[in-house]
Design an enzyme around this catalytic site. Structure first.
Site, PDB file in Angstrom:
ATOM      1  N   LYS A   1       3.925  -8.594  11.603  1.00  0.00           N
ATOM      2  CA  LYS A   1       3.386  -8.730  10.155  1.00  0.00           C
ATOM      3  C   LYS A   1       3.559  -9.987   9.446  1.00  0.00           C
ATOM      4  O   LYS A   1       4.832 -10.173   9.204  1.00  0.00           O
ATOM      5  CB  LYS A   1       3.688  -7.573   9.427  1.00  0.00           C
ATOM      6  CG  LYS A   1       2.945  -7.335   8.128  1.00  0.00           C
ATOM      7  CD  LYS A   1       2.958  -6.161   7.266  1.00  0.00           C
ATOM      8  CE  LYS A   1       2.211  -5.970   5.941  1.00  0.00           C
ATOM      9  NZ  LYS A   1       2.369  -4.762   5.249  1.00  0.00           N
TER      10      LYS A   1
ATOM     11  N   ARG B   1       1.071  -1.324  -0.128  1.00  0.00           N
ATOM     12  CA  ARG B   1       0.064  -0.048  -0.171  1.00  0.00           C
ATOM     13  C   ARG B   1       1.006   1.312   0.146  1.00  0.00           C
ATOM     14  O   ARG B   1       1.995   1.209   0.382  1.00  0.00           O
ATOM     15  CB  ARG B   1      -0.881   0.093   1.241  1.00  0.00           C
ATOM     16  CG  ARG B   1      -2.091  -0.824   0.976  1.00  0.00           C
ATOM     17  CD  ARG B   1      -2.875  -0.766   2.506  1.00  0.00           C
ATOM     18  NE  ARG B   1      -3.578   0.473   2.526  1.00  0.00           N
ATOM     19  CZ  ARG B   1      -3.328   1.225   3.482  1.00  0.00           C
ATOM     20  NH1 ARG B   1      -2.398   1.152   4.616  1.00  0.00           N
ATOM     21  NH2 ARG B   1      -4.223   2.442   3.656  1.00  0.00           N
TER      22      ARG B   1
ATOM     23  N   ARG C   1      -1.825   2.780  12.719  1.00  0.00           N
ATOM     24  CA  ARG C   1      -0.789   2.275  13.333  1.00  0.00           C
ATOM     25  C   ARG C   1      -0.871   2.419  14.838  1.00  0.00           C
ATOM     26  O   ARG C   1      -1.617   3.244  15.364  1.00  0.00           O
ATOM     27  CB  ARG C   1       0.793   2.627  13.209  1.00  0.00           C
ATOM     28  CG  ARG C   1       1.031   4.186  13.376  1.00  0.00           C
ATOM     29  CD  ARG C   1       2.525   4.384  12.911  1.00  0.00           C
ATOM     30  NE  ARG C   1       2.622   4.094  11.610  1.00  0.00           N
ATOM     31  CZ  ARG C   1       3.633   3.367  10.781  1.00  0.00           C
ATOM     32  NH1 ARG C   1       4.737   3.330  11.350  1.00  0.00           N
ATOM     33  NH2 ARG C   1       3.724   3.186   9.648  1.00  0.00           N
TER      34      ARG C   1
END
Length: 330
Positions: free
Chosen positions: A192, A127, A326
């Site tokens: 992640k 992204r 975040r």
């Protein structure tokens, strides 16, 4: 970096059988010298493959994940009770998403459900223009084409649906519980594991053509991990049962199930399932649009897929693919 030629792919396929194979045997099989074999091995190592040599034994590929194989993907897919998967396997590509988008823009006839997977991407994208690290053979680079007849507005919640499909596939294969971070990341132990990039081609009215890109870290080489700017993990750290072809089949199957559910009832039940997996549930987070940022408590998503943030006792929903979320640094 150029795509591997026939000899490199033949060496890879031989190494992919497991165990050791000598440079002499490889050379005899391919009709080339041991020096040429050594040169090809070095080139493959530079692509990110963990190939090691033991004197007296030969070369071995240190990989749990194996190589992509169209026939094996079909077998695993059919074992799930499905018919035939529309899967293309590419050794190297610029980007699986870019390839499908090119075909859409060239008006190439594309069947909904077409999948492109690759061993390596030279221009993998995340992204907001970020680079997606895509070493050869190490991870899963996957794109799915979907035609949505309900128009561009109906495409808003698709990244939510895809996150749940990734959860379904990983849970079904490895019994691992991942968490989901809005709008399109998959976390494991707060690190992640995977990312989703949904791109679309649509007019305000009429059908919408979507390319659903999914990247999953399987066995990230150390030499590539230093370029990743956030905490990450890969599946090889959590399971010994990795089979890339089985994962492609499972992901395709679960993605189709979820997209069908979305076509019928939107996020009606799925947004609650997503909230049960929210990586930032109840935490202080920071939203950033590039122009401004603000903080609040993450309250999950609403029934349209927008992120709900509580500020000063008031809860508001925010939408849009260009918003970054975040955990706030306190």
């Amino acid at each position: 970096m150029k795509a591997p030629d026939g000899n490199k792919l033949a060496i890879l396929n031989a190494l992919n059988q497991g165990g050791f194979i000598s440079g002499q045997v490889l050379g005899e099989q391919l009709g080339i010298s041991r020096a040429a074999i050594s040169k090809h091995i070095k080139s493959l190592q530079e692509m990110g493959l963990d190939i090691f040599k033991v004197t007296g034994k030969g070369y071995s590929l240190n990989s749990q994940v194996g190589l992509l194989n169209q026939a094996q993907i079909q077998q695993h897919y059919q074992a799930l009770g499905a018919t035939t998967a529309k899967v293309e396997v590419h050794p190297i590509i610029d980007s699986t998403n870019s390839e499908l988008m090119r075909r859409i823009q060239a008006k190439t006839e594309l069947e909904s459900g077409t999948v492109i997977v690759a061993e390596m991407q030279q221009l993998g994208r995340g992204r907001r223009g970020r680079v997606w690290q895509s070493p050869f053979g190490a991870n899963l680079y996957y794109s799915y084409f979907w035609r949505l007849d309900d128009g561009i507005q109906a495409a808003m919640g698709v990244s939510i649906v895809v996150g749940l499909a990734v959860y379904d596939a990983i849970k079904a294969l490895y019994n691992i519980e991942v968490e989901l971070k809005w709008p399109n990341d998959i976390y494991l132990n707060k690190q992640k594991l995977a990312g989703v990039l949904v791109e679309l081609d649509a007019q305000p009215q009429g059908p919408c053509q979507l390319v659903i890109g999914i990247g999953i870290n399987l066995q990230m080489p150390e030499s590539f991990s230093q370029h990743i700017d956030q905490a990450w993990t890969d599946l090889s750290q959590h399971t010994q049962q990795l089979n890339k072809n089985q994962l492609v089949a499972s992901l395709t199957y679960h993605l189709e199930q979820r997209l069908e559910q979305y076509s019928e009832s939107g996020l009606q039940s799925m947004h609650q399932q997503w909230n049960a997996l929210n990586a930032f549930a109840g935490e202080c987070v920071e939203l950033n649009t590039g122009h401004r940022s603000w903080r609040g408590i993450c309250e999950g998503i609403d029934s349209q897929g927008g992120i709900r943030i509580r500020q000063d006792g008031e809860v508001k929903s925010y939408y849009g693919g260009e918003i970054s979320l975040r955990k706030a640094q306190l």
